[in-house]
Design an enzyme around this catalytic site. Structure first.
Site, PDB file in Angstrom:
ATOM      1  N   HIS A 316       0.781  -1.228   0.000  1.00 57.30           N
ATOM      2  CA  HIS A 316       0.000   0.000   0.000  1.00 57.30           C
ATOM      3  C   HIS A 316       0.821   1.291   0.000  1.00 57.30           C
ATOM      4  O   HIS A 316       0.281   2.368  -0.308  1.00 57.30           O
ATOM      5  CB  HIS A 316      -0.916   0.003   1.228  1.00 57.30           C
ATOM      6  CG  HIS A 316      -2.288   0.532   0.951  1.00 57.30           C
ATOM      7  ND1 HIS A 316      -2.541   1.473  -0.024  1.00 57.30           N
ATOM      8  CD2 HIS A 316      -3.484   0.262   1.528  1.00 57.30           C
ATOM      9  CE1 HIS A 316      -3.833   1.756  -0.025  1.00 57.30           C
ATOM     10  NE2 HIS A 316      -4.429   1.027   0.898  1.00 57.30           N
ATOM     11  N   LYS A 395     -25.827   1.086  -7.756  1.00 57.25           N
ATOM     12  CA  LYS A 395     -25.653   2.539  -7.815  1.00 57.25           C
ATOM     13  C   LYS A 395     -26.681   3.227  -8.700  1.00 57.25           C
ATOM     14  O   LYS A 395     -26.974   4.415  -8.508  1.00 57.25           O
ATOM     15  CB  LYS A 395     -24.234   2.883  -8.267  1.00 57.25           C
ATOM     16  CG  LYS A 395     -23.819   2.345  -9.613  1.00 57.25           C
ATOM     17  CD  LYS A 395     -22.342   2.672  -9.860  1.00 57.25           C
ATOM     18  CE  LYS A 395     -21.865   2.115 -11.189  1.00 57.25           C
ATOM     19  NZ  LYS A 395     -20.420   2.384 -11.404  1.00 57.25           N
ATOM     20  N   LYS A 399     -28.562   6.789  -7.828  1.00 54.25           N
ATOM     21  CA  LYS A 399     -28.477   7.948  -8.733  1.00 54.25           C
ATOM     22  C   LYS A 399     -29.860   8.474  -9.096  1.00 54.25           C
ATOM     23  O   LYS A 399     -30.043   9.681  -9.277  1.00 54.25           O
ATOM     24  CB  LYS A 399     -27.704   7.565  -9.993  1.00 54.25           C
ATOM     25  CG  LYS A 399     -26.199   7.412  -9.765  1.00 54.25           C
ATOM     26  CD  LYS A 399     -25.494   6.990 -11.042  1.00 54.25           C
ATOM     27  CE  LYS A 399     -23.997   6.848 -10.832  1.00 54.25           C
ATOM     28  NZ  LYS A 399     -23.310   6.378 -12.064  1.00 54.25           N
ATOM     29  N   LYS A 402     -30.961  11.034  -6.970  1.00 58.77           N
ATOM     30  CA  LYS A 402     -30.092  12.211  -7.051  1.00 58.77           C
ATOM     31  C   LYS A 402     -29.165  12.306  -5.822  1.00 58.77           C
ATOM     32  O   LYS A 402     -28.942  13.370  -5.258  1.00 58.77           O
ATOM     33  CB  LYS A 402     -30.910  13.497  -7.209  1.00 58.77           C
ATOM     34  CG  LYS A 402     -31.759  13.543  -8.486  1.00 58.77           C
ATOM     35  CD  LYS A 402     -32.313  14.899  -8.727  1.00 58.77           C
ATOM     36  CE  LYS A 402     -33.170  15.023  -9.981  1.00 58.77           C
ATOM     37  NZ  LYS A 402     -32.962  14.079 -11.054  1.00 58.77           N
ATOM     38  N   SER A 404     -25.367  10.609  -4.023  1.00 57.33           N
ATOM     39  CA  SER A 404     -24.079   9.986  -4.320  1.00 57.33           C
ATOM     40  C   SER A 404     -24.089   8.531  -3.851  1.00 57.33           C
ATOM     41  O   SER A 404     -24.353   8.274  -2.664  1.00 57.33           O
ATOM     42  CB  SER A 404     -22.950  10.746  -3.610  1.00 57.33           C
ATOM     43  OG  SER A 404     -21.809   9.932  -3.456  1.00 57.33           O
ATOM     44  N   GLN A 470     -13.969   2.495  -0.810  1.00 59.06           N
ATOM     45  CA  GLN A 470     -14.672   2.188  -2.047  1.00 59.06           C
ATOM     46  C   GLN A 470     -13.636   1.965  -3.146  1.00 59.06           C
ATOM     47  O   GLN A 470     -12.784   2.819  -3.373  1.00 59.06           O
ATOM     48  CB  GLN A 470     -15.600   3.334  -2.463  1.00 59.06           C
ATOM     49  CG  GLN A 470     -16.264   3.084  -3.807  1.00 59.06           C
ATOM     50  CD  GLN A 470     -17.109   4.237  -4.305  1.00 59.06           C
ATOM     51  OE1 GLN A 470     -18.246   4.055  -4.669  1.00 59.06           O
ATOM     52  NE2 GLN A 470     -16.542   5.445  -4.350  1.00 59.06           N
TER      53      GLN A 470
END
Length: 537
Positions: A316, A395, A399, A402, A404, A470
């Site tokens: 990482h 998702k 959406k 409206k 995120s 995410q």
């Protein structure tokens, strides 16, 4: 690549008073009133006009004027290179991808050949500057990490580690490392004229490696890299005293990336298969499984099992999720294409086996590393009990509201966490990096650590019980990593159009955490949020 980075706006330093106010707001659910009032006094004194905070802020702003990202070097050093925990589970993320349609070593080597060719094709785009700039919400993203994915490695040290990058577009290393049966091989992947080997050439070389990897000297040298960083740093110094060992280690470190050809693992139920495969990629399964087939310090390690499982493990300090997802998307697209390149009729040199001289000291280091991995190991304490594939919506639904998708999922995770432990210990608003920068600026100037950072509230606020990430990708991949603290959780998610993939981890040694329970609660929280916005009639 410089052109790519120049289009990205420099990282600003947030306003001091804004960060301090958000810090106090974040502490409100964590502290009893009298402790909060005590901390409020410390914070106000730190941020008063002409005070220490204002002076440190002024120096941070100066630093930002001479750097594209004022926090990045500090962050890599503090968050990764100074961390002494083992890389396996604690730091290195793993990505498990959908199972391929082969079930034996023959299919394994055919797919591995295609995989290698696909990664080299991606590297050619990076080296030539043909890789397109990526955007988020209309803003260009920094592309500087992409060249650093290749021919780089973390090096252990006594107090902190460092990263070495050997890759240069024209004169960088021309080999990868292949490890099978705990044995490491140098595989040159370019012809003498600089062209990459074709898939059939790579396949022929992998067959040669397989035929050479049946010998009896099977000491799992890679297990040394799973140790506590201080312990591995000492063993690393002893290992490199021998000329043969030093040459072998340097070839591993310099290689473009590592390919791990894993042996089959114990068959389990289909229900637990995805969790088991993610765990295999993350740590290898122990000394009697495939943990000896890893070099955890290496920036990029691709894992291909004989049963069709495959994925990627990365270190990482150099790599981040978005560049890794872009690389994997490219490789997956490449794998869909037929191999049309005819192999040149040129004899290739035999892949070089990397040898290690194991004296009594190194033998002792190996035995201790095996014991730590198998008896008190990080992997036995890590619970990958549930990879949740949430099918009710993805998702696209969020959406339509409206909203995120990332924010929606974060709220669901926090709600699930709150329901599981009834203790809201979450903090956000991007204040942690700014506070860290102020602390490190004081240390860099030789000042005593400011009182605001010695306060017990700061220790409580930075005890990250919930680690989330995410990693969106164009495929049903699942990333997993371990919690940051012993009594914490780690949740990673990949939102797709009509479903969301989650991986949830917790340490078995902690009675307060339960990955299976959090997964079930998260599923219920997502259902409840859907009902809130779209109630059923």
């Amino acid at each position: 690549q410089q052109a790519h980075s120049s289009s990205v706006r420099p990282q600003p330093v947030p306003p001091l008073l804004q960060t301090l106010q958000r810090y106090l707001t974040a502490l409100e659910p964590l502290l009893p009133p009298e402790e909060l009032e005590h901390t409020r006094g410390i914070v106000q004194k730190f941020g008063c006009p002409g005070g220490l905070g204002e002076n440190l802020q002024r120096e941070l702003i100066k630093r930002a004027k001479h750097s594209h990202n004022w926090i990045s070097d500090w962050w890599v050093q503090w968050a990764y290179l100074e961390c002494r925990q083992p890389l396996a589970v604690h730091s290195n993320p793993a990505i498990s991808l959908p199972k391929r349609d082969f079930t034996d070593w023959r299919g394994q080597l055919v797919f591995a050949s295609k995989l290698i060719a696909g990664v080299l094709d991606f590297k050619a785009q990076v080296d030539s500057g043909r890789l397109g700039v990526e955007y988020m919400r209309g803003q260009p993203l920094c592309m500087e990490l992409f060249p650093q994915l290749f021919s780089s490695c973390r090096i252990p040290g006594p107090k902190h580690d460092h990263v070495i990058h050997y890759g240069r577009p024209r004169r960088g290393p021309a080999h990868i490392t292949v490890v099978r049966n705990y044995q490491f091989f140098q595989l040159d992947v370019y012809n003498s004229d600089g062209t990459p080997l074709t898939e059939s050439q790579i396949h022929a070389q992998l067959l040669r490696i397989r035929s050479q990897s049946w010998k009896t000297d099977k000491q799992p040298m890679g297990i040394l890299t799973s140790e506590h960083r201080h312990t591995w740093g000492q063993a690393y110094t002893r290992l490199l005293r021998d000329k043969i060992n030093k040459e072998s280690v340097r070839l591993i470190e310099k290689s473009i990336f590592t390919l791990c050809l894993d042996s089959p693992v114990m068959r389990i139920s289909d229900e637990k298969y995805s969790s088991r495969m993610a765990a295999q990629i993350l740590h290898g399964g122990g000394t009697f499984s495939n943990s000896g087939n890893r070099w955890f310090d290496k920036t990029l390690q691709f894992v291909v099992g004989e049963d069709g499982s495959w994925g990627l493990l990365y270190e990482h300090a150099t790599a981040e999720g978005p560049p890794i997802a872009t690389l994997l998307d490219h490789v997956l697209d490449y794998c869909k294409k037929p191999d049309r390149m005819r192999a040149p009729l040129i004899p290739l040199p035999m892949p070089k086996k990397l040898y290690f001289y194991i004296n009594s000291e190194i033998k002792w280091d190996l035995e201790m590393a095996k014991q730590n991995l198998d008896i008190a190991s990080v992997w036995r304490r890590c619970c990958l009990r549930r990879n949740l594939n949430f099918q009710r919506f993805g998702k696209d639904f969020v959406k339509l509201l409206k909203l995120s998708p990332n924010s929606f999922i974060q709220v669901a995770i926090q709600l699930a966490y709150y329901r599981v432990i009834f203790d809201q210990s979450l903090m956000g608003q991007g204040i942690d990096r700014h506070l860290l920068g102020l602390k490190l600026q004081a240390i860099e100037e030789g000042l005593s650590v400011p009182r605001i950072f010695m306060d017990t509230a700061y220790g409580l606020a930075t005890h990250w019980k919930l680690r989330t990430g995410q990693v969106p990708a164009n495929t049903d991949s699942v990333m997993c990593f371990g919690p940051l603290v012993p009594d914490g959780y780690a949740v990673c998610y990949n939102p797709q159009q009509d479903h969301v993939h989650f991986s949830i981890t917790a340490f078995n040694c902690c009675e307060e955490t339960n990955a299976e329970k959090l997964a079930l609660t998260l599923e219920r929280s997502l259902h409840d949020l859907q009902e809130l916005f779209q109630p059923t009639v």
